[in-house]
Write an enzyme that holds these catalytic residues in place. Structure first.
Site, PDB file in Angstrom:
ATOM      1  CB  CYS A   2      -0.937   0.091   1.193  1.00 50.15           C
ATOM      2  SG  CYS A   2      -2.098  -1.270   1.316  1.00 50.15           S
ATOM      3  NE  ARG A  27       4.589   1.654  -0.317  1.00 50.41           N
ATOM      4  CZ  ARG A  27       5.664   1.565   0.426  1.00 50.41           C
ATOM      5  NH1 ARG A  27       6.821   1.905  -0.083  1.00 50.41           N
ATOM      6  NH2 ARG A  27       5.605   1.152   1.666  1.00 50.41           N
ATOM      7  CD1 TRP A  74      -0.630  -6.325  -3.160  1.00 50.07           C
ATOM      8  CD2 TRP A  74      -0.665  -6.842  -0.973  1.00 50.07           C
ATOM      9  NE1 TRP A  74      -0.351  -7.658  -3.029  1.00 50.07           N
ATOM     10  CE2 TRP A  74      -0.364  -8.007  -1.712  1.00 50.07           C
ATOM     11  CE3 TRP A  74      -0.753  -6.930   0.414  1.00 50.07           C
ATOM     12  CZ2 TRP A  74      -0.134  -9.242  -1.101  1.00 50.07           C
ATOM     13  CZ3 TRP A  74      -0.527  -8.157   1.017  1.00 50.07           C
ATOM     14  CH2 TRP A  74      -0.214  -9.298   0.266  1.00 50.07           C
ATOM     15  CG  ASN A  98       2.221   0.700   4.044  1.00 51.01           C
ATOM     16  OD1 ASN A  98       1.993  -0.469   3.807  1.00 51.01           O
ATOM     17  ND2 ASN A  98       3.432   1.214   4.051  1.00 51.01           N
ATOM     18  CD  GLU A 475      15.155 -14.341  -9.622  1.00 49.64           C
ATOM     19  OE1 GLU A 475      14.609 -14.711  -8.576  1.00 49.64           O
ATOM     20  OE2 GLU A 475      14.925 -13.247 -10.156  1.00 49.64           O
ATOM     21  CE  LYS A 479      11.719 -12.095 -11.341  1.00 51.05           C
ATOM     22  NZ  LYS A 479      12.670 -11.913 -10.271  1.00 51.05           N
TER      23      LYS A 479
END
Ligand code: M6R
Length: 603
Positions: A2, A27, A74, A98, A475, A479
């Site tokens: 947020c 965010r 969020w 937040n 990783e 992704k």
């Protein structure tokens, strides 16, 4: 997660708030809202989805007023709906938040006589504050009293009916910056949000709250004592927050890697050796390195574990921050604790850092945001110098985390007597050759775009690697799932036959990251096991590796030949481009994938 903003201005607040929220959308982007106070009256507008929905709403339902607060969400408590969108209102007060209020259930029970309209924890803050206003407290007193009852992590901004020159801002566990303008003042989750407005920033400390007016800010600590916090001048970052002609921030950031890695390496090396400007680390005196991080930063640490152990002979543990903090492992006073975080605000990583303070010999952090909480709470904060990273999927920050970690491993090797000057120069030389090699890997983009057409049809994808290529495989899988929503897993190649091989059939693409290193033949055997079961192998290797093992595979990709020790840094590039182009084929939202946020400030 947020993003929150606040402005006290002489202009209309709404457009300023929306612009600032755009810069905080990384965010969270489930919903957005703003509130202003105009002619003494509070009002608000809220919309579900991306910020442009709020901007559209404001065209038809403008919100006048020169004092306002805003929020991009969020979702934590309650789905992404208008009634759950911030700002939350109770009578004469609106709040943006937040973080998470952990005791909101108890607070809500105590406020049972009040009518709640949302499922959020935040609304309890507004109601609580309103009860203190009802008791005759002033807005300042009511906000300060409210804060005493809140448990959890939060950054907050309050706005009140009848108060056109006051925002109360508070910080506990989530960052908050106060911006100083000419006769105007601002509040923001970070300095980037405020960067077009001002470069003069005061960061609130843990537990601080602030009474912000157009003429300045009065800051109080958690005990209500008036305190001074320094105002710092931050580098103008406005120019960096655009796509520079690229379709997405993610691909812009992938292509920035040669440049930003070169900058990072220039910072940490000189004359064929590692040099650590402005920092003093003693890896000879330490008996163990503990690395803690989340997500992509955690995978960078897992790669670096191989380097610290092999180059420096330094025993090394790597932990996921959310596990570390609650496992409460013993930390020897000769251990060095190293926290890696792009944002420097990840709640779990910050909590893990606080756990090691007063226990470890040294608390070191590697961050991309130098003013972040993690940086400010470390004994030594080292920058990775990747520049502002906007894409939710971390790419250039991962690259520079690896670059900086490689330099630290070399430094540790030298300090621990494990490296001759010649070997150090060789390793540094390999690192310095990487930006050019990464450029060569980037030149494979067209080929990858073409190849990923088929990958986009897969329901599930496996990544395999051995040694430091195993965390690189992790990783690669992260992704891919993060931005294409294709299920992806990574395994150490040798582990395949212990279970995951049961997944293999002719629908399963298996991406094998295999530079021609000492373990190459073993990886190729594992690859053959996949092909024997009709699995579709995509071999990513160098020319020699592809020539030796590329026959009969589904796809190949040929990278430059590199000293295997730092191969993960080069192999990161095709992994990123594979994820990016698969996502493009699938038409997903690359920069703002569903359910995610860039900065994870809740646990
Ligand atoms: O800001 P941090 O590096 O602490 O963030 C850690 C993770 O949240 C982050 O790496 C996340 O996994 C990324 N979305 C991965 O692309």
């Amino acid at each position: 997660m947020c993003g929150i903003v606040g402005v006290l201005t002489d202009h209309e607040a709404a457009p300023i708030l929306v612009e600032a929220l755009k810069r905080l959308e990384y965010r969270g982007y489930d919903s957005a809202g703003i509130a202003t106070v105009h002619n003494g009256m509070l009002d608000r507008r809220r919309a579900v989805g991306k910020l442009h929905n709020l901007a559209d709403l404001l065209v038809y339902e403008p919100l006048p007023g020169k004092a306002g607060i805003g929020h991009t969400r969020w979702a934590t408590h309650g789905g992404p709906t208008v009634r759950n969108a911030h700002p939350h209102r109770a009578g004469r007060v609106v709040v943006v938040h937040n973080g998470i209020i952990e005791n909101y259930r108890a607070l809500k029970e105590a406020l049972a006589d009040r009518e709640f309209e949302s499922d959020t924890d935040t609304e309890t803050i507004a109601h609580l504050c309103e009860t203190f206003l009802d008791r005759g407290m002033s807005p300042r007193e009511a906000a300060a009293e409210t804060l005493k009852h809140l448990e959890g992590a939060f950054a907050l901004a309050f706005l009140f009916d009848g108060e056109e020159d006051l925002i109360v801002a508070a910080r506990k566990g989530s960052p908050l910056a106060i911006g100083h303008g000419e006769g105007e003042m601002y509040v923001g989750s970070d300095a980037i949000a405020l960067s077009p407005l001002t470069d003069r920033i005061t960061y609130l400390d843990e537990g601080d709250y602030a009474f912000v007016t157009r003429s300045g800010v009065e800051i109080r600590d958690a005990d209500g004592r008036q305190v001074h916090r320094d105002t710092v001048k931050i580098a103008a970052q406005a120019a960096q927050v655009d796509k520079a002609g690229h379709k997405h921030f993610m691909v812009k950031e992938i292509f920035e890697q040669p440049t930003v890695l070169a900058q990072c390496l220039a910072h940490y090396t000189g004359n064929g050796a590692v040099e650590l400007p402005d920092a003093d680390l003693d890896f000879a005196a330490t008996d163990r390195l503990i690395m803690v991080a989340c997500g992509t930063a955690h995978y960078a640490c897992l790669v670096a574990k191989y380097w610290f152990e092999q180059i420096a002979g330094l025993p090394c543990d790597v932990d996921i921050a959310s596990e570390f903090r609650y496992r409460e492992p013993p930390v020897s006073d000769r251990a060095t604790a190293l926290f890696v975080s792009q944002s420097g605000e990840t709640a779990d990583t910050l909590a893990a850092l606080r756990y090691t303070r007063d226990k470890a010999m040294a608390v070191v952090s590697l961050v991309n945001v130098p003013q972040s909480s993690i940086a400010r709470e470390s004994d030594t904060a080292l920058p990775i110098l990747a520049g502002v990273e906007i894409g939710v999927a971390s790419t250039k920050a991962f690259m520079n985390q690896l670059g900086a970690l490689a330099c630290l491993a070399i430094l540790a090797g030298r300090q621990r007597g494990q490296l001759t000057p010649e070997r150090e120069a060789e390793l540094v030389g390999t690192l310095l050759s990487l930006p050019a090699m990464i450029n060569q890997a980037l030149a494979l983009e067209d080929q990858i775009r073409h190849q990923t057409g088929k990958l986009a049809e897969a329901r599930s994808v496996l990544f395999l690697g051995r040694g430091p290529m195993y965390p690189m495989a992790l990783e690669g899988a992260l992704k891919l799932k993060e931005i294409s929503y294709i299920h992806a897993e990574a395994y150490a190649s040798g582990e395949l036959k212990h279970g995951p091989i049961a997944l293999v059939d002719n629908n399963l693409p298996v991406i094998v990251l295999a530079p021609r290193d000492a373990l190459f033949d073993k990886t190729v055997s594992n690859m053959q096991e996949v092909m024997a079961r009709d699995g579709k192998v995509w071999l990513v290797s160098d020319a020699e590796g592809v020539a030796l093992a590329g026959e009969g595979v589904w796809e190949t990709l040929t990278l430059p030949t590199i000293d295997p020790v730092f191969a993960p840094m080069l192999y990161a590039v095709p992994a990123q481009l594979i994820a990016y182009h698969t996502a493009l084929h699938k038409g997903t939202d690359v920069d703002q994938p569903r359910n995610l946020a860039k900065s994870v400030t809740v646990e």
